[in-house]
Scaffold this active site. Structure first.
Site, mmCIF file in Angstrom:
data_model
loop_
_atom_site.group_PDB
_atom_site.id
_atom_site.type_symbol
_atom_site.label_atom_id
_atom_site.label_comp_id
_atom_site.label_asym_id
_atom_site.label_seq_id
_atom_site.Cartn_x
_atom_site.Cartn_y
_atom_site.Cartn_z
ATOM 1 N N CYS A 1 5.692 1.848 0.486
ATOM 2 C CA CYS A 1 4.540 2.849 0.045
ATOM 3 C C CYS A 1 4.987 4.286 0.019
ATOM 4 O O CYS A 1 4.247 4.972 -1.015
ATOM 5 C CB CYS A 1 3.260 2.644 0.659
ATOM 6 S SG CYS A 1 3.168 3.067 2.618
ATOM 7 N N GLU B 1 -4.812 2.785 3.345
ATOM 8 C CA GLU B 1 -3.417 3.268 3.145
ATOM 9 C C GLU B 1 -3.100 2.853 2.005
ATOM 10 O O GLU B 1 -2.789 1.586 1.885
ATOM 11 C CB GLU B 1 -2.633 2.607 4.459
ATOM 12 C CG GLU B 1 -3.058 3.334 5.647
ATOM 13 C CD GLU B 1 -2.742 4.803 6.028
ATOM 14 O OE1 GLU B 1 -1.882 5.300 5.407
ATOM 15 O OE2 GLU B 1 -3.498 5.571 6.670
#
Length: 477
Positions: free
Chosen positions: A254, A220
């Protein structure tokens, strides 16, 4: 493993891993009641210690909005546990698979089984959520889990280690230390699966270390997630939602919108509206506890460098507060900032920002944002604002990203029935809900032959029976 670097810490890591690995081979499956019990204990770790966890995270940041920790971390993780517990019996059940006609009355099944030991390398920006969300999927799938928190969140890491140790045996779920040598050695352990959340640069190193053991990885990562504002968008609405998406956790997210692409004739008005919404949401004073601090002095200096570089190369800097107040830096809070006219030669357009700076780029033709996005690495997230369905669908069809939210930011991540994951440099693999269960399971195909099936006709000696069987199989194919 290199035993020359702080030998005792590395030996403890190695011993803990192999104890967990050995137990996973002796007891390779975990029944439903065991998995539900582990999830229930994890839920109590969080629900019984909400205040302590919130305080520890805030101490690591300098100031972390308690409301953001509650909604983005604590409630998020509790919902993941509740969802997994509710659906786990169905997820664990063997899945029916169609059997080809020529093999009937045999049957096919897919049987989910645990992989064994799952490692989780967690980041600092959402330390509770991004530590425990993958762990929940792994536990639901029947695995044993080893977690390595970020070295930038020492208060949280120490508390989580204490709380987990009080509720779990060391061969069920364990939190390691955050020492540098432990971090380096962790990715090199022969896990059955490894999850890493963090930067693309470090993700490459983790994948390389895991690859030496042929350990499958879920990455990720991040990147530059665009927000495209179509000509049909409500500019004020888009500005408000992009401002929120950018400033949640002070941009240290993110999937935060990294930059905005806006029609050229709306650019200045859009920027002013974004600034206005930033002021309304988070005020103009660094003492506002709703506004989160930057995680470290090093990261603060990096953001200052991005802004200074852009200004020196001709960009217009538009800030939502008086940035000359020394209390901003003393509190390690970076004033919300828009960068107008950012160009490709500026560092801010070459790397993920991960902070409260928003470049706003103009475009003239609808094809330009698509071309711009496709000319760069595939992003972890993409945001589109507008009312024209044809324009929306063209962007969805012609761009590739980890996920998309239409007419808002971030919320595709919160959909528990949708997978969360990147693509290319923004990541690989996915988890959340049932997708996490699948990621951390081996779906083992099993063929159950029937006593009535004539598969023996395939055995030698070959002859007329094979010719008849061939005609039958050709007819059925």
């Amino acid at each position: 493993m290199d035993q020359t670097l702080n030998g005792p810490a590395l030996r403890a890591l190695d011993d803990a891993f192999h104890a967990m690995l050995d137990k996973s081979r002796i007891e390779p499956t975990a029944p439903l009641e065991v998995r539900c019990d582990r999830l229930a204990r994890l839920r109590r770790v969080i629900s019984d210690n909400e205040a302590r966890l919130t305080q520890a995270i805030s101490a690591d940041f300098g100031n972390r909005s308690a409301t953001e920790t509650l909604f983005a971390e604590i409630l998020f993780v509790l919902n993941e546990i509740k969802h997994a517990t509710k659906h786990l019996k169905r997820w664990m059940a063997p899945q029916r698979v169609v059997t080809a006609l020529q093999f009937l009355p045999a049957k096919n099944r897919l049987i989910p089984q645990p992989l064994g030991v799952v490692g989780v390398i967690a980041p600092w920006n959402y330390p509770l959520q991004l530590t425990l969300a993958p762990a929940i999927g792994a536990i639901a799938a029947g695995n044993r889990v080893m977690v390595k928190p970020s070295e930038l969140t020492p208060h949280f890491a120490a508390l989580l280690k204490e709380l987990i140790a009080a509720k779990f045996a060391a061969d069920e779920l364990i939190v390691t230390g955050i020492e540098e040598e432990v971090a380096k050695a962790f990715a090199g352990l022969p896990f059955d699966h490894l999850v890493f959340t963090g930067s693309t640069r470090v993700g490459r190193l983790v994948a390389e270390a895991a690859g030496r053991n042929l350990t499958p990885v879920t990455l990720e990562l991040g990147g530059k997630s665009p927000a495209i504002v179509d000509r049909t968008a409500d500019i004020d609405e888009a500005a408000e939602r992009i401002a929120y998406g950018k400033l949640l956790n002070a941009g240290q997210t993110c999937i935060a919108p990294d930059y905005a692409l806006v029609p050229e004739d709306s650019l200045q008005g859009f920027a002013e509206k974004v600034r206005g919404h930033m002021r309304r949401m988070f005020g103009t004073e660094p003492a506002n506890n709703d506004y989160t601090s930057i995680i470290s002095d090093r990261h603060y200096a990096r953001l200052e460098g991005l802004m200074s570089d852009a200004a020196a190369k001709g960009a217009k800097i538009l800030q939502a507060a008086k940035a000359d107040d020394p209390n901003w830096k003393a509190a390690r809070k970076f004033p919300p900032t828009l960068v107008i006219g950012a160009g490709p030669d500026m560092t801010i357009m070459q790397e993920e920002i991960f902070g409260p700076l928003l470049p706003v780029l103009p475009y003239r033709d609808r094809s330009e944002p698509i071309a711009y996005v496709n000319a760069h690495d595939r992003p972890l997230a993409l945001y589109w604002f507008g009312r024209d369905r044809a324009a929306r669908d063209e962007v969805l069809a012609r761009t590739i990203s980890g996920g998309v939210t239409v007419n808002d930011c971030l919320f595709h991540f919160t959909q528990i029935n949708q997978p969360m994951g990147g693509v290319g440099p923004s990541g690989s693999g996915a988890y959340h809900g049932e997708w996490g269960f699948r990621t951390f399971s081996k779906l083992k195909p099993v063929f159950y032959r029937s006593a009535l099936n004539r598969l023996a006709d395939l055995y030698p000696p070959y002859g007329a029976r094979i010719a008849r069987l061939e005609k039958l199989m050709r007819f059925m194919s």
